[in-house]
Scaffold this motif. Structure first.
Motif, mmCIF file in Angstrom:
data_model
loop_
_atom_site.group_PDB
_atom_site.id
_atom_site.type_symbol
_atom_site.label_atom_id
_atom_site.label_comp_id
_atom_site.label_asym_id
_atom_site.label_seq_id
_atom_site.Cartn_x
_atom_site.Cartn_y
_atom_site.Cartn_z
ATOM 1 N N HIS A 130 -12.730 -10.605 6.117
ATOM 2 C CA HIS A 130 -12.846 -9.669 5.003
ATOM 3 C C HIS A 130 -14.224 -9.040 5.085
ATOM 4 N N LYS A 169 -0.924 -8.526 -3.337
ATOM 5 C CA LYS A 169 -2.219 -8.014 -2.883
ATOM 6 C C LYS A 169 -2.039 -6.520 -2.666
ATOM 7 N N ASP A 170 -2.475 -5.766 -3.634
ATOM 8 C CA ASP A 170 -2.245 -4.321 -3.633
ATOM 9 C C ASP A 170 -3.479 -3.611 -3.094
ATOM 10 N N TYR A 171 -3.305 -2.862 -2.003
ATOM 11 C CA TYR A 171 -4.427 -2.162 -1.379
ATOM 12 C C TYR A 171 -4.418 -0.663 -1.648
ATOM 13 N N SER A 202 0.858 -1.187 0.000
ATOM 14 C CA SER A 202 0.000 0.000 0.000
ATOM 15 C C SER A 202 0.890 1.230 0.000
ATOM 16 N N ALA A 209 -5.086 2.421 0.882
ATOM 17 C CA ALA A 209 -5.679 2.016 2.163
ATOM 18 C C ALA A 209 -4.602 1.915 3.238
ATOM 19 N N VAL A 218 -5.940 -4.123 7.188
ATOM 20 C CA VAL A 218 -6.258 -3.104 6.185
ATOM 21 C C VAL A 218 -7.529 -2.417 6.678
ATOM 22 N N ILE A 263 -2.587 0.375 6.158
ATOM 23 C CA ILE A 263 -2.244 -0.927 6.720
ATOM 24 C C ILE A 263 -1.486 -0.690 8.018
#
Length: 541
Positions: free
Chosen positions: A540, A51-53, A8, A56, A510, A58
């Motif tokens: 999730h 896993k690209d947030y 992130s 957001a 996240v 973290i």
């Protein structure tokens, strides 16, 4: 070995004061290393799943430094009416629990939690008559929000085996003018027989309760909790603990659990050591011992240095809860055995007594990395603020408690002493180590409610609470560090938890909002979007 990358533009590792762009390499549940977000210069990571947030936030997962996990798990279940905290009077509580009983006709016991006399505008303490008037055919057990009182109807008094002559060494058995039991029992020692009934479930029911609570912890982003009730070394205690061990080995828990057993009445900790060896799994640990010096100021069982403002004849009723000389001997013995001690202290008199006893233990045993703590610290004398740093004693505090108190301490202590009510910033500014938790189920386990309270000193309506809102607010980075690495230090787990860095568990959250960018009033509405526990996605949104 499973390897992948979480990244992130906003990663708060806990090692700096603000978020930075980063890519976290996770391997087999651990953080292998933390790289720049654009990590093309590291060829061994080029083909890993990502896993690209985006933007957001973290952060490391939360570690709650102080909970009562077993009663909390029960209160979070369908077996308890947990909304009594919304009631502003004894009559309202009786009405609420009557409605709950009507909705649950098959429950042979009616359990409730959260009532708090401090929210009743200095009303008298409750008694059994109001409960008997609405429920007379089933036992009713109502646990106070602060867990220091239990309120029963006549049927529960009978079922729990209380006689009119029942007495305890510490705590209070309330009686009316004729000497009859009123149904109110103050302090855990006094209501222990009732608590046994409150916590009595079949093995299958408790398994259901624990599974549900593990899901709740995952939803809240909490990777560590504790059991702080100071259970004795009985067969029943061990079996309750072993049920968690078996569940962990069979299914895997979603949070670490640290258990604290009884300190008082022991100087030989053979039973502690034996139970610690047997009660152990990947996520279940007996971590230390716990004692209670005082109770709570709402019922005049908080130990003060000077008399109560509204009851000038006492500095606290029946205090300390355990003889001072014996406490000193037991604390020193536990520390000599290498065992961490955690002491419940509400009033300034209890806090000073704890600091004095820790100082004497250090004099006898030398300084060791035991990480003794004082829990709660709802009031303190100015002379004792710097002693936390000097003695390396951790202040384990619960910022959301201030909203529960809701200014009620002014009646008991007066405005002058309330200038150091819940003095978390003052202890921090004097160099003391702090750890943050909730004391759940005393208040909600939702970490964002606690963060909001610590940052603003405001209640849920956004109004300042207490007498010192402007002086005791904490900066957001300090709050997050106390809620992660501060609590990890308490649990002696800072080598594997609490920050985002190589060698730590991949316990990562996240969030739905960037806490560093949103207005303070939005903090309490933030949620966990994704929760990774030891590299495994356990929640999730």
């Amino acid at each position: 070995m499973e390897r992948y990358i979480i990244r992130s533009r906003q990663v708060f590792t806990g090692l700096r004061e603000c978020p930075q762009p980063a890519a976290i390499v996770v391997a087999d549940g651990m953080i292998e290393r933390v790289l720049p977000r654009d990590y093309e210069g590291f060829p061994d990571c080029g083909g890993l799943p990502v896993k690209d947030y985006g933007d957001a936030l973290i952060i490391p997962s939360f570690l709650d430094a102080h909970t009562h996990m077993f009663s909390g798990a029960v209160d979070a279940s369908d077996y308890v009416c947990d909304t009594l905290g919304e009631c502003g009077s004894e009559a309202a509580c009786a009405e609420r629990i009557a409605a709950y009983a009507k909705e649950h006709p098959n429950q042979r016991r009616i359990r409730g939690a959260g009532w708090f006399v401090g929210a009743w505008n200095d009303a008298p303490l409750p008694d059994k008559r109001s409960l008997d008037a609405v429920i007379s055919d089933r036992p009713v057990y109502l646990l106070c929000a602060d867990s220091h009182s239990m309120w029963l109807n006549s049927k529960a008094i009978e079922e729990a085996g209380f006689s009119e002559s029942f007495a305890v060494e510490n705590g209070e058995v309330c009686r009316d003018a004729e000497g009859r039991l009123t149904g109110l029992f103050i302090e855990p020692a006094a209501y222990a027989p009732a608590m046994e009934k409150y916590m009595e479930f079949s093995a299958s029911e408790m398994l259901e309760i624990h599974r549900h609570f593990q899901q709740e912890l995952a939803r809240c982003g909490i990777s560590a909790v504790s059991e702080m009730f100071a259970d004795d070394y009985t067969r029943e205690t061990k079996e309750r603990y072993l049920q968690l061990v078996r569940l962990d080995r069979a299914e895997g828990l979603r949070a670490q659990i640290f258990l604290y057993t009884k300190l008082f009445d022991y100087t030989d900790f053979t039973l502690f050591s034996a139970m610690r060896r047997e009660v152990k799994s990947a996520h279940v640990h007996i971590a230390g011992v716990k004692g209670f010096i005082d109770g709570v100021t709402e019922t005049y069982t908080g130990l003060l240095l000077e008399p109560y403002t509204d009851r000038p004849g006492t500095c606290g009723e029946g205090l300390p809860l355990h003889p001072r000389e014996r406490m000193q001997e037991e604390i020193a013995a536990a520390n000599a055995a290498g065992i961490q001690v955690r002491l419940h202290c509400i009033g300034d008199g209890a806090v000073r007594m704890a600091l004095d006893m820790y100082e004497e233990s250090e004099r006898q045993n030398g300084r060791r990395d035991l990480r003794n703590t004082i829990e709660h610290i709802e009031n303190i004398h100015p002379d004792d603020l710097a002693r936390f740093a000097a003695l390396d004693v951790i202040a384990s505090m619960q910022p959301y408690h201030l909203t529960l108190s809701n200014g009620a301490k002014v009646w008991r202590l007066g405005e002058k002493r309330c200038q150091l009510e819940f003095p978390i910033r003052s202890i921090y500014d004097c160099g003391g180590r702090i750890a943050i938790g909730t004391d759940y189920p005393v208040v909600t386990i939702n970490p964002f409610a606690t963060i909001y309270a610590a940052a603003t000193r405001c209640d849920d309506a956004g109004l300042p609470t207490g007498c010192n809102a402007d002086t005791q607010k904490l900066p957001l980075p300090v709050i997050l560090k106390a809620y992660t690495q501060g609590a990890a230090r308490v649990y002696h787990a800072d080598g594997v938890m609490g920050t985002i860095e190589a060698g730590k568990f991949a316990n990562l959250l996240v969030l739905t909002d960037n806490l560093f960018e949103i207005p303070a009033e939005r903090i309490r509405n933030t949620k966990v979007a994704v929760n990774y526990f030891e590299g495994r996605e356990v929640y999730h949104e």
